[in-house]
Motif scaffolding. Structure first.
Motif, short mmCIF file in Angstrom:
data_model
loop_
_atom_site.label_atom_id
_atom_site.label_comp_id
_atom_site.label_asym_id
_atom_site.label_seq_id
_atom_site.Cartn_x
_atom_site.Cartn_y
_atom_site.Cartn_z
N GLN A 1 0.86 -1.18 0.00
CA GLN A 1 0.00 0.00 0.00
C GLN A 1 0.90 1.23 0.00
O GLN A 1 1.90 1.28 0.73
N LEU A 2 0.55 2.22 -0.81
CA LEU A 2 1.30 3.46 -0.84
C LEU A 2 1.20 4.13 0.53
O LEU A 2 0.10 4.33 1.05
N ALA A 3 2.33 4.46 1.12
CA ALA A 3 2.35 5.16 2.42
C ALA A 3 2.58 6.65 2.20
O ALA A 3 1.85 7.48 2.72
N THR A 4 3.61 6.98 1.42
CA THR A 4 3.89 8.39 1.10
C THR A 4 4.40 8.50 -0.33
O THR A 4 5.04 7.60 -0.84
N ALA A 5 4.11 9.63 -0.91
CA ALA A 5 4.66 9.97 -2.22
C ALA A 5 5.23 11.38 -2.05
O ALA A 5 4.55 12.37 -2.27
N ALA A 6 6.47 11.43 -1.60
CA ALA A 6 7.08 12.70 -1.23
C ALA A 6 7.45 13.54 -2.44
O ALA A 6 7.45 14.76 -2.37
N ASN A 7 7.74 12.91 -3.53
CA ASN A 7 8.21 13.65 -4.69
C ASN A 7 7.68 12.97 -5.95
O ASN A 7 8.14 11.90 -6.32
N VAL A 8 6.69 13.58 -6.59
CA VAL A 8 6.11 13.05 -7.81
C VAL A 8 6.08 14.18 -8.82
O VAL A 8 5.46 15.21 -8.58
N LYS A 9 6.78 13.99 -9.93
CA LYS A 9 6.82 15.02 -10.97
C LYS A 9 6.43 14.40 -12.30
O LYS A 9 7.11 13.51 -12.80
N PHE A 10 5.33 14.90 -12.85
CA PHE A 10 4.89 14.48 -14.18
C PHE A 10 5.54 15.43 -15.17
O PHE A 10 5.31 16.63 -15.12
N MET A 11 6.34 14.89 -16.07
CA MET A 11 7.16 15.73 -16.92
C MET A 11 6.78 15.70 -18.40
O MET A 11 7.13 16.61 -19.14
N ALA A 12 6.07 14.65 -18.81
CA ALA A 12 5.65 14.54 -20.21
C ALA A 12 4.46 13.60 -20.30
O ALA A 12 4.31 12.68 -19.49
N VAL A 13 3.63 13.82 -21.29
CA VAL A 13 2.45 13.00 -21.52
C VAL A 13 2.89 11.63 -22.05
O VAL A 13 3.79 11.54 -22.89
N VAL A 14 2.25 10.58 -21.56
CA VAL A 14 2.48 9.23 -22.08
C VAL A 14 1.32 8.92 -23.01
O VAL A 14 0.20 8.68 -22.58
N ASP A 15 1.60 8.97 -24.31
CA ASP A 15 0.62 8.72 -25.35
C ASP A 15 0.94 7.38 -25.99
O ASP A 15 1.97 7.24 -26.67
N PRO A 16 0.08 6.36 -25.80
CA PRO A 16 0.39 5.03 -26.32
C PRO A 16 0.39 4.95 -27.85
O PRO A 16 0.90 3.99 -28.42
#
Length: 122
Positions: A64-79
């Motif tokens: 189970q996710l406890a913490t997400a201290a650093n999450v950076k979305f940097m580009a779109v994932v296009d399949p």
């Protein structure tokens, strides 16, 4: 796997304490009908889920996710642009808690950077 048939693992290796996993995204998955029909975009929360499932595979535990201290979305994932995604991660276990640092890349573009901790589900 949270989303049935969303992706498949193409290859998975460990090199100097780093895990490198290549996944193939199912560009025809129902998820893309709503997100978005004319321009599919992989939701960020799904990218985060891929890392959780990678940690589960590596630890052989339900997590189970406890913490997400650093999450950076940097580009779109296009399949439709590229169906393959590379997950690079390091996972360390401390007192039963798994600490993960990772990046997701599509081609040579970094799409996500993440630092998260997971705890085993009892």
């Amino acid at each position: 796997m949270l989303l049935k048939d969303f992706y498949s693992v193409v290859s998975s290796t460990e090199l100097a304490g780093e895990f490198i996993t290549e996944v193939k995204i199912n560009k025809d998955h129902d998820l893309y009908r709503g997100h978005f029909p004319d321009r599919p975009v992989t939701p960020g929360v799904i990218l985060m889920q891929l890392f959780k499932e990678e940690a589960e595979r590596r630890s052989n535990k339900k997590l189970q996710l406890a913490t997400a201290a650093n999450v950076k979305f940097m580009a779109v994932v296009d399949p439709n642009i590229c169906e393959k995604l590379i997950l690079q991660s390091s996972i360390v276990s401390e007192n039963g808690i798994l600490k993960l640092k990772g990046i997701a890349k599509q081609n040579d573009t970094i799409s996500l950077k993440i630092s998260a901790t997971y705890k085993p589900i009892s």
